[in-house]
Design an enzyme around this catalytic site. Structure first.
Site, PDB file in Angstrom:
ATOM      1  N   ASP A  17      14.001  72.909  52.167  1.00 32.92           N
ATOM      2  CA  ASP A  17      15.234  72.259  52.651  1.00 32.92           C
ATOM      3  C   ASP A  17      14.979  71.246  53.774  1.00 32.92           C
ATOM      4  O   ASP A  17      14.590  71.633  54.888  1.00 32.92           O
ATOM      5  CB  ASP A  17      16.231  73.306  53.153  1.00 32.92           C
ATOM      6  CG  ASP A  17      16.558  74.366  52.104  1.00 32.92           C
ATOM      7  OD1 ASP A  17      15.685  74.680  51.276  1.00 32.92           O
ATOM      8  OD2 ASP A  17      17.688  74.887  52.124  1.00 32.92           O
ATOM      9  N   GLU A  49      19.875  70.038  50.300  1.00 32.65           N
ATOM     10  CA  GLU A  49      21.245  70.506  50.592  1.00 32.65           C
ATOM     11  C   GLU A  49      21.644  70.332  52.057  1.00 32.65           C
ATOM     12  O   GLU A  49      22.829  70.338  52.379  1.00 32.65           O
ATOM     13  CB  GLU A  49      21.419  71.972  50.174  1.00 32.65           C
ATOM     14  CG  GLU A  49      20.625  72.939  51.041  1.00 32.65           C
ATOM     15  CD  GLU A  49      21.246  74.334  51.095  1.00 32.65           C
ATOM     16  OE1 GLU A  49      22.212  74.590  50.380  1.00 32.65           O
ATOM     17  OE2 GLU A  49      20.732  75.147  51.878  1.00 32.65           O
ATOM     18  N   ASN A  50      20.653  70.182  52.963  1.00 30.83           N
ATOM     19  CA  ASN A  50      20.951  70.014  54.398  1.00 30.83           C
ATOM     20  C   ASN A  50      20.479  68.660  54.929  1.00 30.83           C
ATOM     21  O   ASN A  50      20.361  68.470  56.145  1.00 30.83           O
ATOM     22  CB  ASN A  50      20.263  71.108  55.223  1.00 30.83           C
ATOM     23  CG  ASN A  50      20.511  72.504  54.690  1.00 30.83           C
ATOM     24  OD1 ASN A  50      19.605  73.128  54.136  1.00 30.83           O
ATOM     25  ND2 ASN A  50      21.732  72.985  54.818  1.00 30.83           N
ATOM     26  N   ASN A  77      23.863  76.009  48.131  1.00 33.59           N
ATOM     27  CA  ASN A  77      25.267  76.244  48.494  1.00 33.59           C
ATOM     28  C   ASN A  77      25.868  75.142  49.360  1.00 33.59           C
ATOM     29  O   ASN A  77      27.085  74.976  49.398  1.00 33.59           O
ATOM     30  CB  ASN A  77      25.394  77.592  49.211  1.00 33.59           C
ATOM     31  CG  ASN A  77      24.431  77.709  50.384  1.00 33.59           C
ATOM     32  OD1 ASN A  77      23.226  77.488  50.225  1.00 33.59           O
ATOM     33  ND2 ASN A  77      24.933  78.052  51.544  1.00 33.59           N
ATOM     34  N   HIS A  78      25.030  74.348  50.055  1.00 34.37           N
ATOM     35  CA  HIS A  78      25.563  73.286  50.916  1.00 34.37           C
ATOM     36  C   HIS A  78      25.728  71.937  50.203  1.00 34.37           C
ATOM     37  O   HIS A  78      26.080  70.953  50.852  1.00 34.37           O
ATOM     38  CB  HIS A  78      24.675  73.097  52.147  1.00 34.37           C
ATOM     39  CG  HIS A  78      24.865  74.164  53.174  1.00 34.37           C
ATOM     40  ND1 HIS A  78      26.045  74.327  53.874  1.00 34.37           N
ATOM     41  CD2 HIS A  78      24.043  75.160  53.599  1.00 34.37           C
ATOM     42  CE1 HIS A  78      25.934  75.354  54.689  1.00 34.37           C
ATOM     43  NE2 HIS A  78      24.728  75.886  54.542  1.00 34.37           N
ATOM     44  N   HIS A 160      17.672  79.418  44.893  1.00 32.65           N
ATOM     45  CA  HIS A 160      18.234  79.283  46.232  1.00 32.65           C
ATOM     46  C   HIS A 160      18.978  80.568  46.568  1.00 32.65           C
ATOM     47  O   HIS A 160      20.122  80.753  46.157  1.00 32.65           O
ATOM     48  CB  HIS A 160      19.168  78.072  46.230  1.00 32.65           C
ATOM     49  CG  HIS A 160      19.482  77.564  47.591  1.00 32.65           C
ATOM     50  ND1 HIS A 160      18.622  76.767  48.301  1.00 32.65           N
ATOM     51  CD2 HIS A 160      20.558  77.751  48.380  1.00 32.65           C
ATOM     52  CE1 HIS A 160      19.169  76.468  49.467  1.00 32.65           C
ATOM     53  NE2 HIS A 160      20.341  77.060  49.539  1.00 32.65           N
ATOM     54  N   HIS A 186      16.456  78.394  50.742  1.00 33.48           N
ATOM     55  CA  HIS A 186      17.708  78.821  51.391  1.00 33.48           C
ATOM     56  C   HIS A 186      17.527  79.515  52.738  1.00 33.48           C
ATOM     57  O   HIS A 186      18.313  79.277  53.642  1.00 33.48           O
ATOM     58  CB  HIS A 186      18.574  79.707  50.489  1.00 33.48           C
ATOM     59  CG  HIS A 186      19.851  80.177  51.138  1.00 33.48           C
ATOM     60  ND1 HIS A 186      20.891  79.323  51.450  1.00 33.48           N
ATOM     61  CD2 HIS A 186      20.242  81.419  51.563  1.00 33.48           C
ATOM     62  CE1 HIS A 186      21.872  80.034  52.010  1.00 33.48           C
ATOM     63  NE2 HIS A 186      21.502  81.284  52.105  1.00 33.48           N
ATOM     64  N   HIS A 188      15.177  79.087  54.894  1.00 40.27           N
ATOM     65  CA  HIS A 188      14.539  78.136  55.823  1.00 40.27           C
ATOM     66  C   HIS A 188      13.331  78.739  56.543  1.00 40.27           C
ATOM     67  O   HIS A 188      12.844  78.151  57.501  1.00 40.27           O
ATOM     68  CB  HIS A 188      15.529  77.595  56.849  1.00 40.27           C
ATOM     69  CG  HIS A 188      16.573  76.680  56.276  1.00 40.27           C
ATOM     70  ND1 HIS A 188      17.242  75.740  57.014  1.00 40.27           N
ATOM     71  CD2 HIS A 188      17.070  76.551  55.017  1.00 40.27           C
ATOM     72  CE1 HIS A 188      18.095  75.090  56.263  1.00 40.27           C
ATOM     73  NE2 HIS A 188      18.022  75.574  55.038  1.00 40.27           N
TER      74      HIS A 188
HETATM   75 FE   LIG Z   1      19.313  75.159  53.348  1.00 41.78          FE
HETATM   76 FE   LIG Z   2      21.381  77.195  51.339  1.00 44.71          FE
END
Ligand SMILES: [Fe+2]
Ligand SMILES: [Fe+2]
Length: 276
Positions: A17, A49-50, A77-78, A160, A186, A188
């Site tokens: 990520d 996603e981030n 999810n983000h 994830h 996910h 991190h």
């Molecule tokens: Fe993430």
């Molecule tokens: Fe995530």
């Protein structure tokens, strides 16, 4: 010079990520250096996603990372955090979102990429343990790996998910279904359990690329305030200029879809003295 039998070998580089502006910058610079030094053709993937200030992905940042030479982007999810994603996800042909969202969800859950060394499929799914309700990743993996295998033996999965045991279990299942590479994202936090399971490369979590002195990319004080008060404090992205890159590289035989080797990458870049 490469031997004849090495013609179908590639390096898959996967960055965990990417968080925020400095995470993007370090990721782009690292990819450029990596491509320069690597003797095999490189297929580069990043979880994004981030990537835009810690939450979601703007179209501008999608283009920036795309122009830097990444071949594919996975998410999680983000992915929906920046609302403009709804307007461009259908045209973002390097980007995938988790496949186990409901059928009418915009975007694609897997893509097959044409490369000089054959077709490579990338598939993304969300876990169910300690996550929002979502369709079964197991059923999706079973169904789509079977489907994709008719087209290519090279199947890369970004799972994830939050729970370690769910990732280990799903990794073993995907190995039995015939995946080539199974990478967790996910949390991190990079795990030190990279391995080859039969012919599949595996790691529970690749980690993240962003500010090192942080709480998984976010600033410590606001993260602590949330924990201590239980109140919905807004997360702030960490600002220190010491950046970590967390990634894995996999040597993949694209003729058979066999992963030959996996190595963890964990390095730092210090932008403290940088002018911009
Ligand atoms: Fe993430
Ligand atoms: Fe995530």
């Amino acid at each position: 010079m490469k031997g004849k039998d090495e013609n179908h070998l590639i390096k898959v580089l996967f960055l965990g990520d990417i968080v925020g502006r400095l995470g993007r910058r370090a990721a782009c610079e690292y990819l450029a250096e990596y491509r320069k030094l690597e003797k095999y053709p490189v297929f580069a993937i990043a979880n994004v996603e981030n990537a835009s200030h810690g939450f979601g992905l703007t179209q501008k940042n999608y283009k920036e990372l795309s122009d830097a030479g990444f071949d594919c982007f996975t998410s999680g999810n983000h992915i929906w955090d920046k609302k403009e994603i709804f307007n461009y996800i259908e045209e973002a042909d390097k980007l995938i979102r988790p496949i186990n969202y409901p059928k009418k969800t915009k975007g694609e859950g897997y893509r097959i990429f044409e490369t000089a060394n054959g077709k490579i499929a990338v598939l993304n799914a969300l876990g169910q343990t300690f996550m929002s309700p979502i369709d079964s990743p197991f059923e999706c993996f079973k169904k789509y790996i079977k489907k994709i295998k008719k087209e290519t033996p090279n199947i890369i999965i970004d799972f994830h998910a939050e729970a370690t045991a769910e990732k280990i279990c799903m990794g073993r299942a995907c190995c039995e279904f015939g995946a080539s590479i199974f990478l967790g994202t996910h949390t991190h936090v990079q795990t030190a359990d990279e391995k080859i399971i039969n012919n599949m490369a595996y790691i529970t979590d690749v980690g993240f690329s962003g500010v090192k002195d942080s709480v998984i990319g976010m600033e410590y004080k606001t993260s602590l305030k949330r924990l201590v008060t239980g109140m919905p404090e807004r997360f702030e992205i960490a600002q220190s200029k010491l950046i970590q890159i967390n990634a894995v590289e996999i040597l993949l035989d694209t003729k058979s879809g066999t992963a030959l080797d996996i190595k963890r990458i964990m390095l730092e870049k210090d932008y403290q003295e940088a002018k911009k």
